[in-house]
Design an enzyme around this catalytic site. Structure first.
Site, PDB file in Angstrom:
ATOM      1  N   GLY A  45       0.762  -1.440   0.015  1.00 40.69           N
ATOM      2  CA  GLY A  45      -0.032  -0.231   0.082  1.00 40.69           C
ATOM      3  C   GLY A  45       0.842   1.304  -0.054  1.00 40.69           C
ATOM      4  O   GLY A  45       0.629   2.225  -0.678  1.00 40.69           O
ATOM      5  N   CYS A  46       1.950   1.299   0.976  1.00 45.33           N
ATOM      6  CA  CYS A  46       2.713   2.297   0.875  1.00 45.33           C
ATOM      7  C   CYS A  46       3.502   2.771  -0.338  1.00 45.33           C
ATOM      8  O   CYS A  46       3.811   3.841  -0.793  1.00 45.33           O
ATOM      9  CB  CYS A  46       3.580   2.347   2.096  1.00 45.33           C
ATOM     10  SG  CYS A  46       2.924   2.266   3.703  1.00 45.33           S
ATOM     11  N   THR A  47       3.866   1.490  -1.126  1.00 47.31           N
ATOM     12  CA  THR A  47       4.823   1.904  -2.326  1.00 47.31           C
ATOM     13  C   THR A  47       3.722   2.313  -3.314  1.00 47.31           C
ATOM     14  O   THR A  47       4.021   3.062  -4.079  1.00 47.31           O
ATOM     15  CB  THR A  47       5.062   0.163  -2.842  1.00 47.31           C
ATOM     16  OG1 THR A  47       5.861  -0.016  -1.922  1.00 47.31           O
ATOM     17  CG2 THR A  47       5.739   0.459  -4.186  1.00 47.31           C
ATOM     18  N   ALA A  50       3.082   6.068  -2.591  1.00 50.50           N
ATOM     19  CA  ALA A  50       4.339   6.730  -2.712  1.00 50.50           C
ATOM     20  C   ALA A  50       4.675   6.975  -4.447  1.00 50.50           C
ATOM     21  O   ALA A  50       5.094   7.968  -5.009  1.00 50.50           O
ATOM     22  CB  ALA A  50       5.726   6.092  -2.500  1.00 50.50           C
TER      23      ALA A  50
END
Length: 154
Positions: A45-47, A50
Site C-alpha cells: 500500500g505504501c509503495t 508513494a
C-alpha cells in the site's frame, strides 16, 4: 489523540531524510506542501501511494506544491525504498513517532477488524503561511492521490 483541522498552525518539525540530512517544514514556507504519513516503506500500500505521488509530482510542482513523505522507518530503509521506486521527493524518518503523534497520525486504528496502535495513513496540505489547508485521516493508499489532485484542482 488530537487531530489537526483546517486553519490550525501545522506543527513544525525537523527530521532526517533518506540520506540523513535534516529537513524542516519551515524550509517550505512561502509555498504549499503536501505532508503525508504512511506506515512502512516498501509495503504494497505504501509503495502504491508513494508511486502515485511520484507520478503526480510534475503536476503538483507546476501548481507550486511540494511533497514530503513521513514514516517511522530509519533513513537507510527510506533510501532503499526511494532508490527501488525512483522516488524524487523527500522521505523523512520519524522513528520516535513524535511528529506522527503531534500531527494526530499515530494512535489507535482498526486493522482487519482489530483495534491496534500504529501509523494512521494521513495526508495534509499546508499553505504558504504554515496553516493546515486540508487534513485527511484514514486515507486509502489506492486512489488517494488522484482524489487529492481533484480536490486541489491540480
Amino acid at each position: 489523540m488530537s487531530r489537526l483541522e483546517p486553519g490550525d498552525t501545522a506543527p513544525d518539525f525537523t527530521l532526517p531524510d533518506a540520506d540523513g540530512k535534516p529537513v524542516s517544514l519551515a524550509d517550505y514556507r512561502g509555498r504549499r506542501v503536501v505532508v503525508y504519513f504512511y506506515p512502512a516503506a516498501s509495503t504494497p500500500g505504501c509503495t502504491k501511494q508513494a508511486c502515485d505521488f511520484r507520478d503526480s509530482l510534475s503536476a503538483l510542482d507546476a501548481a507550486g506544491i511540494a511533497v514530503l513523505g513521513v514514516s517511522p522507518d530509519k533513513p537507510a530503509k527510506l533510501a532503499r525504498f526511494r532508490d527501488a521506486e525512483g522516488l524524487t521527493f523527500p522521505l523523512l524518518s520519524d522513528p520516535d513517532r513524535e511528529v506522527l503523534t503531534a500531527w494526530g497520525a499515530f494512535g489507535e486504528k482498526t486493522m482487519y477488524g482489530k483495534t491496534v496502535t500504529g501509523v494512521i495513513r494521513s495526508t495534509f496540505v499546508i499553505d504558504a503561511e504554515g496553516k493546515v489547508e486540508v487534513a485527511q485521516y484514514n486515507v486509502r493508499a489506492t486512489g488517494h492521490v488522484a482524489k487529492l489532485r481533484r480536490e486541489l484542482e491540480v
